[in-house]
Design a protein around this motif. Structure first.
Motif, PDB file in Angstrom:
ATOM      1  N   GLY A  31      47.687  37.057  22.997  1.00  0.00           N
ATOM      2  CA  GLY A  31      47.993  36.282  21.557  1.00  0.00           C
ATOM      3  C   GLY A  31      46.636  35.732  20.505  1.00  0.00           C
ATOM      4  O   GLY A  31      47.198  35.074  19.105  1.00  0.00           O
ATOM      5  N   HIS A  34      43.671  30.704  22.805  1.00  0.00           N
ATOM      6  CA  HIS A  34      42.327  30.907  23.338  1.00  0.00           C
ATOM      7  C   HIS A  34      40.932  31.344  22.010  1.00  0.00           C
ATOM      8  O   HIS A  34      40.243  30.530  21.330  1.00  0.00           O
ATOM      9  CB  HIS A  34      42.170  31.506  24.175  1.00  0.00           C
ATOM     10  CG  HIS A  34      42.309  30.474  25.776  1.00  0.00           C
ATOM     11  ND1 HIS A  34      43.515  31.764  26.263  1.00  0.00           N
ATOM     12  CD2 HIS A  34      42.919  29.254  25.736  1.00  0.00           C
ATOM     13  CE1 HIS A  34      44.101  30.372  27.586  1.00  0.00           C
ATOM     14  NE2 HIS A  34      43.728  29.168  27.088  1.00  0.00           N
ATOM     15  N   ASP A  52      41.966  43.442  25.597  1.00  0.00           N
ATOM     16  CA  ASP A  52      43.328  43.888  25.903  1.00  0.00           C
ATOM     17  C   ASP A  52      43.873  45.191  26.131  1.00  0.00           C
ATOM     18  O   ASP A  52      43.503  45.982  25.639  1.00  0.00           O
ATOM     19  CB  ASP A  52      44.058  42.682  25.360  1.00  0.00           C
ATOM     20  CG  ASP A  52      45.377  42.577  25.976  1.00  0.00           C
ATOM     21  OD1 ASP A  52      46.108  43.519  26.649  1.00  0.00           O
ATOM     22  OD2 ASP A  52      45.588  41.186  26.064  1.00  0.00           O
ATOM     23  N   GLN A  53      44.195  45.286  27.084  1.00  0.00           N
ATOM     24  CA  GLN A  53      45.286  46.658  27.493  1.00  0.00           C
ATOM     25  C   GLN A  53      46.069  46.970  26.571  1.00  0.00           C
ATOM     26  O   GLN A  53      46.852  48.056  26.616  1.00  0.00           O
ATOM     27  CB  GLN A  53      44.663  46.848  29.020  1.00  0.00           C
ATOM     28  CG  GLN A  53      45.834  46.259  29.606  1.00  0.00           C
ATOM     29  CD  GLN A  53      45.653  46.555  31.048  1.00  0.00           C
ATOM     30  OE1 GLN A  53      45.438  47.622  31.520  1.00  0.00           O
ATOM     31  NE2 GLN A  53      46.010  45.537  32.140  1.00  0.00           N
ATOM     32  N   ASN A  73      41.002  47.905  28.490  1.00  0.00           N
ATOM     33  CA  ASN A  73      41.464  46.820  30.850  1.00  0.00           C
ATOM     34  C   ASN A  73      40.010  46.808  30.858  1.00  0.00           C
ATOM     35  O   ASN A  73      38.764  47.020  30.278  1.00  0.00           O
ATOM     36  CB  ASN A  73      41.176  48.413  32.090  1.00  0.00           C
ATOM     37  CG  ASN A  73      42.301  47.427  32.577  1.00  0.00           C
ATOM     38  OD1 ASN A  73      40.740  46.032  33.479  1.00  0.00           O
ATOM     39  ND2 ASN A  73      42.925  47.680  33.769  1.00  0.00           N
ATOM     40  N   PHE A  74      39.875  45.423  31.304  1.00  0.00           N
ATOM     41  CA  PHE A  74      38.786  43.974  31.362  1.00  0.00           C
ATOM     42  C   PHE A  74      38.098  45.366  32.884  1.00  0.00           C
ATOM     43  O   PHE A  74      36.745  44.014  32.969  1.00  0.00           O
ATOM     44  CB  PHE A  74      38.709  43.015  31.460  1.00  0.00           C
ATOM     45  CG  PHE A  74      39.550  42.126  31.978  1.00  0.00           C
ATOM     46  CD1 PHE A  74      39.812  42.600  33.445  1.00  0.00           C
ATOM     47  CD2 PHE A  74      41.251  40.981  32.281  1.00  0.00           C
ATOM     48  CE1 PHE A  74      40.495  42.101  34.289  1.00  0.00           C
ATOM     49  CE2 PHE A  74      41.412  40.952  32.314  1.00  0.00           C
ATOM     50  CZ  PHE A  74      41.475  41.378  34.465  1.00  0.00           C
ATOM     51  N   ASP A  95      42.652  34.754  31.110  1.00  0.00           N
ATOM     52  CA  ASP A  95      44.152  33.890  31.011  1.00  0.00           C
ATOM     53  C   ASP A  95      45.149  35.486  31.578  1.00  0.00           C
ATOM     54  O   ASP A  95      45.344  35.627  30.915  1.00  0.00           O
ATOM     55  CB  ASP A  95      43.671  33.611  29.957  1.00  0.00           C
ATOM     56  CG  ASP A  95      45.215  33.101  30.281  1.00  0.00           C
ATOM     57  OD1 ASP A  95      45.613  32.498  30.491  1.00  0.00           O
ATOM     58  OD2 ASP A  95      45.650  32.483  29.109  1.00  0.00           O
ATOM     59  N   GLN A 102      54.776  39.643  26.634  1.00  0.00           N
ATOM     60  CA  GLN A 102      55.125  40.605  27.940  1.00  0.00           C
ATOM     61  C   GLN A 102      55.856  40.832  28.952  1.00  0.00           C
ATOM     62  O   GLN A 102      57.518  41.524  28.814  1.00  0.00           O
ATOM     63  CB  GLN A 102      54.487  41.401  28.333  1.00  0.00           C
ATOM     64  CG  GLN A 102      52.712  42.066  28.048  1.00  0.00           C
ATOM     65  CD  GLN A 102      52.107  41.880  28.461  1.00  0.00           C
ATOM     66  OE1 GLN A 102      50.996  40.885  28.786  1.00  0.00           O
ATOM     67  NE2 GLN A 102      50.137  42.428  28.035  1.00  0.00           N
TER      68      GLN A 102
HETATM   69  C1  LIG Z   1      48.474  35.148  29.937  1.00  0.00           C
HETATM   70  S1  LIG Z   1      47.813  36.096  28.714  1.00  0.00           S
HETATM   71  C2  LIG Z   1      46.579  35.991  27.472  1.00  0.00           C
HETATM   72  C3  LIG Z   1      47.043  34.928  26.607  1.00  0.00           C
HETATM   73  C4  LIG Z   1      45.936  34.419  25.537  1.00  0.00           C
HETATM   74  N1  LIG Z   1      45.127  33.987  26.438  1.00  0.00           N
HETATM   75  C5  LIG Z   1      46.355  33.849  24.430  1.00  0.00           C
HETATM   76  O1  LIG Z   1      46.729  32.628  24.664  1.00  0.00           O
HETATM   77  O2  LIG Z   1      47.326  34.144  23.986  1.00  0.00           O
HETATM   78  C6  LIG Z   1      47.014  37.221  29.550  1.00  0.00           C
HETATM   79  C7  LIG Z   1      46.589  39.314  28.073  1.00  0.00           C
HETATM   80  O3  LIG Z   1      45.760  39.408  29.267  1.00  0.00           O
HETATM   81  C8  LIG Z   1      46.014  41.316  28.592  1.00  0.00           C
HETATM   82  N2  LIG Z   1      45.388  41.633  30.265  1.00  0.00           N
HETATM   83  C9  LIG Z   1      45.993  41.064  31.953  1.00  0.00           C
HETATM   84  N3  LIG Z   1      45.307  42.188  32.267  1.00  0.00           N
HETATM   85  C10 LIG Z   1      44.497  43.101  31.997  1.00  0.00           C
HETATM   86  C11 LIG Z   1      43.562  43.830  31.623  1.00  0.00           C
HETATM   87  N4  LIG Z   1      42.946  43.993  33.183  1.00  0.00           N
HETATM   88  N5  LIG Z   1      42.555  44.871  31.053  1.00  0.00           N
HETATM   89  C12 LIG Z   1      42.562  44.390  29.652  1.00  0.00           C
HETATM   90  N6  LIG Z   1      43.676  43.322  29.334  1.00  0.00           N
HETATM   91  C13 LIG Z   1      44.534  42.814  30.226  1.00  0.00           C
HETATM   92  C14 LIG Z   1      47.783  41.486  28.676  1.00  0.00           C
HETATM   93  O4  LIG Z   1      48.327  42.313  28.311  1.00  0.00           O
HETATM   94  C15 LIG Z   1      48.084  39.671  28.297  1.00  0.00           C
HETATM   95  O5  LIG Z   1      48.006  40.137  27.085  1.00  0.00           O
END
Ligand SMILES: C[S@@+](CC[C@H](N)C(=O)[O-])C[C@H]1O[C@@H](n2cnc3c(N)ncnc32)[C@H](O)[C@@H]1O
Length: 301
Positions: A31, A34, A52-53, A73-74, A95, A102
């Protein structure tokens, strides 16, 4: 509905020890909570990359020339940073896991609370989904993921039950899965146990632990001396990897040593014990309850 409330917001920003002109990466943009906090502390010269994927996260991208969203993907951190001309960074925030958006979107299949398709992909264009895991994985592979990623006591019994049921026809919905396995939950712990079963599937579908390991290794390569690694995890499997990596620079708990037996680690531990949410945050945001924040700092070469 709110996309996602950022967890441990102040603690993360303090942990990054931001330099106004620095280059930062938020590998889990979501979102953007951060990320917005980071941008607020950067000067005109500062830069922030968000990964973000999930393409849904694109709707949260701020209009800000200092920000770039990398919809990937990170686990490909280094490659995409290089593509954007960033070979060194001053700090990285992760995070981990899924966002409230989701979870709360029944059609994504992440939640035990809503009926939905057996999906659970953060990236909707990848091939592997929960439907394939549940309907095509072998009995022993199913048992392995429930044991390893769900840490449940009866992984083989769950796998057997699924295997028997699917012989009658493919399983299609999260409700079918819930109905099938619920009576195997320990007495009085149905919700927690179901969450563990779903967690196991989600980790497998998104290859979460593999992606985390790859990202941490690359983060260590691109961090400048004194650059900070700030990671929030939500379950013990992730936290163990993060803890070992910050302590040892690797995942097996065996730090490298020099000829004289001195431990060689690339990171300085900033948090001996993880930082957890305050009572006040827990009251406001129950989803922060399992969060653990760990911080490492890249040593000088
Ligand atoms: C817990 S949320 C993060 C929320 C964010 N810190 C905020 O303040 O809104 C995790 C996000 O990371 C993404 N995510 C998780 N694993 C990922 C990866 N391997 N590569 C890219 N994005 C990833 C998810 O799609 C999700 O949108």
């Amino acid at each position: 509905m709110n996309y996602h409330d950022p967890v441990l917001f102040t603690e993360c920003l303090e942990g990054l020890r931001l330099k106004p002109d620095g280059i930062y990466v938020d590998v889990t943009f979501g979102g953007g909570g951060h990320s917005r906090g980071i941008l607020d502390q950067l000067s005109d010269k500062g830069r922030l990359f968000g990964f973000d994927q999930d393409p849904d996260a694109l709707e949260n991208v701020p209009e800000d020339s200092r920000f770039t969203l990398v919809a990937q993907n990170f686990r490909h951190l280094k490659k995409y940073l290089r593509l954007y001309g960033a070979t060194q960074i001053d700090g990285l925030l992760a995070d981990l896991g899924v966002s409230s958006h989701q979870f709360d979107e029944g059609s994504r299949g992440f939640s035990t609370r809503f009926d939905g398709p057996l999906d659970m992909r953060m990236n909707p264009s990848q091939e592997l989904d929960a439907h394939r895991v549940l309907n095509e994985y072998t009995l022993s592979d199913l048992a392995r993921i429930f044991r390893k990623y769900g840490e449940v006591k009866n992984p083989m019994s769950i796998a057997h039950k699924i295997d028997t049921a699917r012989a009658e026809g493919a399983m299609e919905t999260t409700q079918q899965l819930v109905d099938l396995v619920s009576d195997m939950a320990p007495y009085g712990k149905r919700n927690k146990w179901l969450a563990q079963v779903f967690q196991a599937l989600r980790i497998e579908v998104n290859q979460e632990l593999q992606a985390l390991e790859e990202m941490l290794e690359q983060a260590n390569e691109v961090l400048s001396p004194q650059g900070r690694l700030v990671i929030i995890s939500y379950h013990s499997l992730e936290d163990r990897l993060v803890k070992n990596f910050i302590r040892e620079g690797r995942f097996d708990g065996q730090a490298e040593k020099d000829f004289y037996g001195n431990v060689l680690t690339p990171l300085k531990i900033i948090t001996r014990k993880p930082i957890v949410p305050t009572e006040e945050e827990l009251q406001k945001n129950t989803r922060s309850r399992s969060a653990k924040l760990r911080i490492g700092e890249k040593k000088n070469d």
